[in-house]
Design a protein around this motif. Structure first.
Motif, PDB file in Angstrom:
ATOM      1  N   THR A 129      -6.391  -7.755   7.948  1.00  0.00           N
ATOM      2  CA  THR A 129      -7.765  -7.953   8.428  1.00  0.00           C
ATOM      3  C   THR A 129      -8.721  -8.143   7.259  1.00  0.00           C
ATOM      4  O   THR A 129      -9.598  -9.026   7.291  1.00  0.00           O
ATOM      5  N   ALA A 130      -8.550  -7.327   6.219  1.00  0.00           N
ATOM      6  CA  ALA A 130      -9.409  -7.466   5.039  1.00  0.00           C
ATOM      7  C   ALA A 130      -9.202  -8.825   4.367  1.00  0.00           C
ATOM      8  O   ALA A 130     -10.165  -9.475   3.946  1.00  0.00           O
ATOM      9  N   ALA A 131      -7.940  -9.268   4.281  1.00  0.00           N
ATOM     10  CA  ALA A 131      -7.655 -10.577   3.688  1.00  0.00           C
ATOM     11  C   ALA A 131      -8.269 -11.696   4.522  1.00  0.00           C
ATOM     12  O   ALA A 131      -8.823 -12.661   3.986  1.00  0.00           O
ATOM     13  N   LEU A 132      -8.186 -11.558   5.844  1.00  0.00           N
ATOM     14  CA  LEU A 132      -8.772 -12.567   6.727  1.00  0.00           C
ATOM     15  C   LEU A 132     -10.286 -12.640   6.543  1.00  0.00           C
ATOM     16  O   LEU A 132     -10.855 -13.732   6.440  1.00  0.00           O
ATOM     17  N   LEU A 133     -10.939 -11.488   6.500  1.00  0.00           N
ATOM     18  CA  LEU A 133     -12.399 -11.472   6.329  1.00  0.00           C
ATOM     19  C   LEU A 133     -12.795 -12.050   4.969  1.00  0.00           C
ATOM     20  O   LEU A 133     -13.786 -12.788   4.868  1.00  0.00           O
ATOM     21  N   ALA A 134     -12.017 -11.723   3.927  1.00  0.00           N
ATOM     22  CA  ALA A 134     -12.308 -12.279   2.601  1.00  0.00           C
ATOM     23  C   ALA A 134     -12.140 -13.795   2.598  1.00  0.00           C
ATOM     24  O   ALA A 134     -12.947 -14.524   2.011  1.00  0.00           O
ATOM     25  N   PHE A 135     -11.094 -14.264   3.284  1.00  0.00           N
ATOM     26  CA  PHE A 135     -10.870 -15.717   3.329  1.00  0.00           C
ATOM     27  C   PHE A 135     -11.982 -16.407   4.104  1.00  0.00           C
ATOM     28  O   PHE A 135     -12.448 -17.488   3.705  1.00  0.00           O
ATOM     29  N   ILE A 136     -12.413 -15.813   5.212  1.00  0.00           N
ATOM     30  CA  ILE A 136     -13.516 -16.395   5.987  1.00  0.00           C
ATOM     31  C   ILE A 136     -14.784 -16.460   5.148  1.00  0.00           C
ATOM     32  O   ILE A 136     -15.532 -17.450   5.191  1.00  0.00           O
ATOM     33  N   ALA A 137     -15.027 -15.409   4.359  1.00  0.00           N
ATOM     34  CA  ALA A 137     -16.209 -15.403   3.485  1.00  0.00           C
ATOM     35  C   ALA A 137     -16.116 -16.526   2.452  1.00  0.00           C
ATOM     36  O   ALA A 137     -17.104 -17.242   2.199  1.00  0.00           O
ATOM     37  N   LEU A 138     -14.924 -16.683   1.840  1.00  0.00           N
ATOM     38  CA  LEU A 138     -14.747 -17.759   0.866  1.00  0.00           C
ATOM     39  C   LEU A 138     -14.929 -19.134   1.515  1.00  0.00           C
ATOM     40  O   LEU A 138     -15.580 -20.014   0.954  1.00  0.00           O
ATOM     41  N   ALA A 139     -14.345 -19.297   2.711  1.00  0.00           N
ATOM     42  CA  ALA A 139     -14.471 -20.577   3.406  1.00  0.00           C
ATOM     43  C   ALA A 139     -15.924 -20.883   3.744  1.00  0.00           C
ATOM     44  O   ALA A 139     -16.378 -22.030   3.626  1.00  0.00           O
ATOM     45  N   SER A 140     -16.666 -19.863   4.158  1.00  0.00           N
ATOM     46  CA  SER A 140     -18.077 -20.059   4.496  1.00  0.00           C
ATOM     47  C   SER A 140     -18.877 -20.468   3.265  1.00  0.00           C
ATOM     48  O   SER A 140     -19.711 -21.383   3.326  1.00  0.00           O
ATOM     49  N   LEU A 141     -18.610 -19.803   2.138  1.00  0.00           N
ATOM     50  CA  LEU A 141     -19.316 -20.154   0.906  1.00  0.00           C
ATOM     51  C   LEU A 141     -18.948 -21.559   0.449  1.00  0.00           C
ATOM     52  O   LEU A 141     -19.827 -22.336   0.032  1.00  0.00           O
ATOM     53  N   TYR A 142     -17.670 -21.879   0.533  1.00  0.00           N
ATOM     54  CA  TYR A 142     -17.247 -23.208   0.094  1.00  0.00           C
ATOM     55  C   TYR A 142     -17.853 -24.299   0.969  1.00  0.00           C
ATOM     56  O   TYR A 142     -18.351 -25.315   0.457  1.00  0.00           O
ATOM     57  N   ASP A 143     -17.813 -24.107   2.274  1.00  0.00           N
ATOM     58  CA  ASP A 143     -18.373 -25.111   3.178  1.00  0.00           C
ATOM     59  C   ASP A 143     -19.884 -25.230   3.023  1.00  0.00           C
ATOM     60  O   ASP A 143     -20.455 -26.299   3.242  1.00  0.00           O
ATOM     61  N   LEU A 144     -20.533 -24.122   2.642  1.00  0.00           N
ATOM     62  CA  LEU A 144     -21.982 -24.141   2.484  1.00  0.00           C
ATOM     63  C   LEU A 144     -22.411 -24.851   1.204  1.00  0.00           C
ATOM     64  O   LEU A 144     -23.350 -25.644   1.203  1.00  0.00           O
ATOM     65  N   PHE A 145     -21.677 -24.598   0.114  1.00  0.00           N
ATOM     66  CA  PHE A 145     -22.120 -25.091  -1.193  1.00  0.00           C
ATOM     67  C   PHE A 145     -21.330 -26.311  -1.700  1.00  0.00           C
ATOM     68  O   PHE A 145     -21.863 -27.087  -2.503  1.00  0.00           O
ATOM     69  N   SER A 146     -20.089 -26.463  -1.281  1.00  0.00           N
ATOM     70  CA  SER A 146     -19.249 -27.496  -1.895  1.00  0.00           C
ATOM     71  C   SER A 146     -18.661 -28.481  -0.897  1.00  0.00           C
ATOM     72  O   SER A 146     -17.805 -29.286  -1.268  1.00  0.00           O
ATOM     73  N   TYR A 147     -19.082 -28.426   0.355  1.00  0.00           N
ATOM     74  CA  TYR A 147     -18.506 -29.317   1.359  1.00  0.00           C
ATOM     75  C   TYR A 147     -18.815 -30.774   1.038  1.00  0.00           C
ATOM     76  O   TYR A 147     -19.915 -31.115   0.613  1.00  0.00           O
ATOM     77  N   GLU A 148     -17.815 -31.638   1.241  1.00  0.00           N
ATOM     78  CA  GLU A 148     -17.998 -33.076   1.089  1.00  0.00           C
ATOM     79  C   GLU A 148     -17.434 -33.771   2.318  1.00  0.00           C
ATOM     80  O   GLU A 148     -16.434 -33.335   2.888  1.00  0.00           O
ATOM     81  N   SER A 149     -18.080 -34.847   2.723  1.00  0.00           N
ATOM     82  CA  SER A 149     -17.548 -35.625   3.828  1.00  0.00           C
ATOM     83  C   SER A 149     -16.296 -36.366   3.368  1.00  0.00           C
ATOM     84  O   SER A 149     -15.988 -36.402   2.177  1.00  0.00           O
ATOM     85  N   PHE A 150     -15.567 -36.954   4.310  1.00  0.00           N
ATOM     86  CA  PHE A 150     -14.345 -37.664   3.963  1.00  0.00           C
ATOM     87  C   PHE A 150     -14.645 -38.750   2.931  1.00  0.00           C
ATOM     88  O   PHE A 150     -15.611 -39.488   3.060  1.00  0.00           O
ATOM     89  N   ALA A 151     -13.805 -38.810   1.927  1.00  0.00           N
ATOM     90  CA  ALA A 151     -13.996 -39.818   0.884  1.00  0.00           C
ATOM     91  C   ALA A 151     -12.800 -40.750   0.769  1.00  0.00           C
ATOM     92  O   ALA A 151     -12.796 -41.641  -0.068  1.00  0.00           O
ATOM     93  N   SER A 152     -11.780 -40.548   1.600  1.00  0.00           N
ATOM     94  CA  SER A 152     -10.579 -41.387   1.505  1.00  0.00           C
ATOM     95  C   SER A 152     -10.365 -42.129   2.811  1.00  0.00           C
ATOM     96  O   SER A 152     -10.621 -41.611   3.899  1.00  0.00           O
TER      97      SER A 152
END
Length: 587
Positions: free
Chosen positions: A22-45
């Motif tokens: 559960t802790a690993a899942l919550l940490a991964f969700i937090a990382l995914a949220s941060l990545y999608d918020l700050f580093s998300y890119e639309s399809f480029a290929s």
């Protein structure tokens, strides 16, 4: 349950594992949220857009048909069609002959369940791509979990936690998660194949008289999984070779029967789709089977896929051209891709650890399996490399080595702990600090990437809102030609043929099958080299745009004459009618 049993359950029993997961899942969700918020890119290929538009067609009941139409595919369909039926190829929906079907099928099921909204509302963000990225991040987390349990099975909990943390903190895999490609799905398939190979190997070693038959279901499952991987990306089908070799060399009882079972199961999964391709095009892999010829002197860049009749080029293709392509690409892969094929420095630990022997025979066998797969995929990648790898050197479907990297992470983490054991560090504070520092250093590129401001791509033609508005100048049953056909098909929802090799003979070959109603040229054409690719090459589309821009009129003889104002010099849209004048502003 008594109080003591409850406490034991959550402190030392099964509850501890649940809390950690559960802790690993919550940490991964937090990382995914941060990545999608700050580093998300639309399809480029173009590959991601191809898969996505195929999935949408499937979800809408249009079958496995494509709106991104290659002239090469038209040639194959025409060659395999019955006499007198070639004129009907573009009169109906065009079956896809380039993309393996499993991943688009998964996306189509996702589109049936989730609230996908295909109307673009922003220039650089498209809501369906967000859902696809979230789906890939779910696959990523599943791969992290499977990697953890596999590492724990092969080594211990310390190696499992380290390899999983490094895998989850590698920037390369996060970039794949938002790329729209099938890479993370195939990593999950690969890890599942490895898991069941370990089952076969361990059960064989522990087998007693008469228990060999229990391995048959595992062999069926392994063959089916490799087949599913092959139908997710055709090049992955080569994995059947190291899989069968591993079983043949590792199993001592009934290995011939197991190898045959794996091969038959693999063929049963693959055969129906290959038969479909043969019926439509005369080739097992359709247009994708021509990848070996791409990038050779007769077919530089993407000219083969844009060719309406490749026979002359294929006649000029010599074995030496293919060998030279292989040697050139293999040199680049060995020099650049192999040392960093996992996107993390931990792959260097794996490569260094090749010289370290293991007492556990399973670890030795699996390492040889990984090394053999690495050599095989290097050869396949070098032979099958196309313009896709040049357009996106790291994030592309032709990057096969990255599929093997999870297993390399496990061996790299094991070598690190082996080296760490050589130091007399305090068991708690010293080892914990060393492991934490190691993870922080190797995952630094990912975390620093979160801190860098993300900007919209400069001068990119792939603006969802702009493409969608332009495509809506055409009626759904009308045919377009463009230099970004995948973008037109995915964002615009219109049938679009890849830009033919020239505006003369090649264009009119397509036009003869069905009248072309629109031509859409973007920065993919106008950003070419001015002298060599636009000014001097009179047959190029760049020269065509240059003439339209300089003379203010379309070259004589070209059937499309109407153009809206404001697109030149970056883009050009031509049609036989000025449909943009009366179109509604609301999509």
């Amino acid at each position: 349950m008594t109080v003591q049993e409850w406490i034991h359950h959550w402190e030392e029993g099964a509850g501890v594992r649940a809390l950690k997961v559960t802790a690993a899942l919550l940490a991964f969700i937090a990382l995914a949220s941060l990545y999608d918020l700050f580093s998300y890119e639309s399809f480029a290929s173009e590959e991601a857009m191809e898969s996505a538009q195929l999935a949408r067609n499937l979800s809408q009941g249009k079958g496995y048909t494509t709106d991104s139409i290659r002239p090469l595919a038209l040639y194959l369909l025409e060659s395999a069609a019955e006499p007198g039926q070639s004129s009907k190829i573009l009169a109906q929906r065009v079956p896809d002959l380039s993309t393996a079907p499993v991943y688009p099928f998964l996306l189509s099921e996702l589109m049936r369940v989730l609230p996908f909204q295909f109307t673009a509302s922003q220039f650089w963000f498209y809501q369906p791509e967000r859902w696809i990225s979230i789906f890939n991040q779910v696959l990523f987390f599943a791969a992290v979990l499977l990697l953890f349990f596999l590492a724990q099975r092969l080594f211990d909990a310390q190696v499992a936690w380290l390899s999983a943390a490094l895998f989850a903190g590698t920037k390369l895999f996060w970039k794949f998660s938002v790329s729209g490609l099938s890479t993370l799905w195939l990593m999950l398939v690969f890890l599942a194949v490895v898991w069941f190979l370990m089952d076969i190997e361990s059960r064989d070693r522990a087998a007693t008289e008469g228990t060999g038959r229990k391995l048959i279901p595992l062999a069926v499952l392994i063959g089916a999984l490799v087949g599913v991987g092959g139908l997710s990306r055709y090049a992955f089908a080569w994995m059947i070779v190291p899989v069968i070799l591993f079983v043949w060399l590792s199993v001592t009882r009934g290995r011939g029967k197991l190898c045959v079972t794996i091969a038959v199961s693999f063929l049963v999964v693959m055969a129906p789709w290959l038969a479909r391709n043969v019926m439509l095009s005369g080739h097992c892999f359709g247009a994708a089977g021509y990848a070996v010829a791409q990038g050779t002197p007769p077919f530089p860049d993407d000219t083969l896929e844009r060719s309406s009749d490749p026979r002359n080029g294929l006649k000029r293709l010599a074995p030496g051209d293919v060998i030279n392509k292989f040697l050139t690409n293999a040199r680049g892969i060995c020099g650049n891709d192999v040392p960093k094929f996992g996107g993390n420095w931990i792959s260097a630990f794996f490569l260094a650890g090749l010289l370290i022997p293991f007492r556990n025979i399973t670890l030795m066998r699996l390492r040889w399996f990984l090394l053999g797969s690495l050599v095989l995929f290097l050869m396949v990648q070098a032979l099958g490399q196309t313009h896709v790898s040049s357009d996106a050197p790291e994030i592309n479907s032709e990057n096969l080595l990255v599929l093997l990297s999870p297993l390399a992470f496990i061996y790299g983490a094991a070598l690190f702990h082996t080296l760490l054991d050589q130091f007399n560090l305090p068991p708690v504070d010293g080892r914990g600090a060393a492991v934490t520092g190691f993870v922080a250093i190797l995952c630094a590129p990912f975390f620093f990437g979160l801190l860098v401001a993300h900007n919209a791509p400069a001068n990119s033609p792939y603006s969802p809102l702009h493409i969608q508005r332009t495509a809506r100048w055409m009626q759904p049953n009308e045919l377009m030609i463009s230099d970004i056909p995948s973008g037109v098909a995915w964002y615009g929802g219109r049938s679009c043929v890849w830009l033919p090799l020239d505006g003369d003979n090649e264009f009119f070959k397509v036009n003869a099958l069905k009248p072309v109603q629109g031509l859409f040229l973007t920065q993919a054409t106008t950003d070419k080299r001015f002298l060599s690719q636009m000014k001097e090459d009179e047959k190029s589309w760049g020269h065509f745009v240059l003439e339209c821009s300089e003379h203010g009129e379309v070259p004589t003889g070209f059937p499309l004459r109407k153009a809206p104002e404001g697109l030149l010099p970056e883009q050009l849209f031509l049609s036989e009618k000025a449909s943009w004048q009366n179109i509604e502003t609301k999509p």
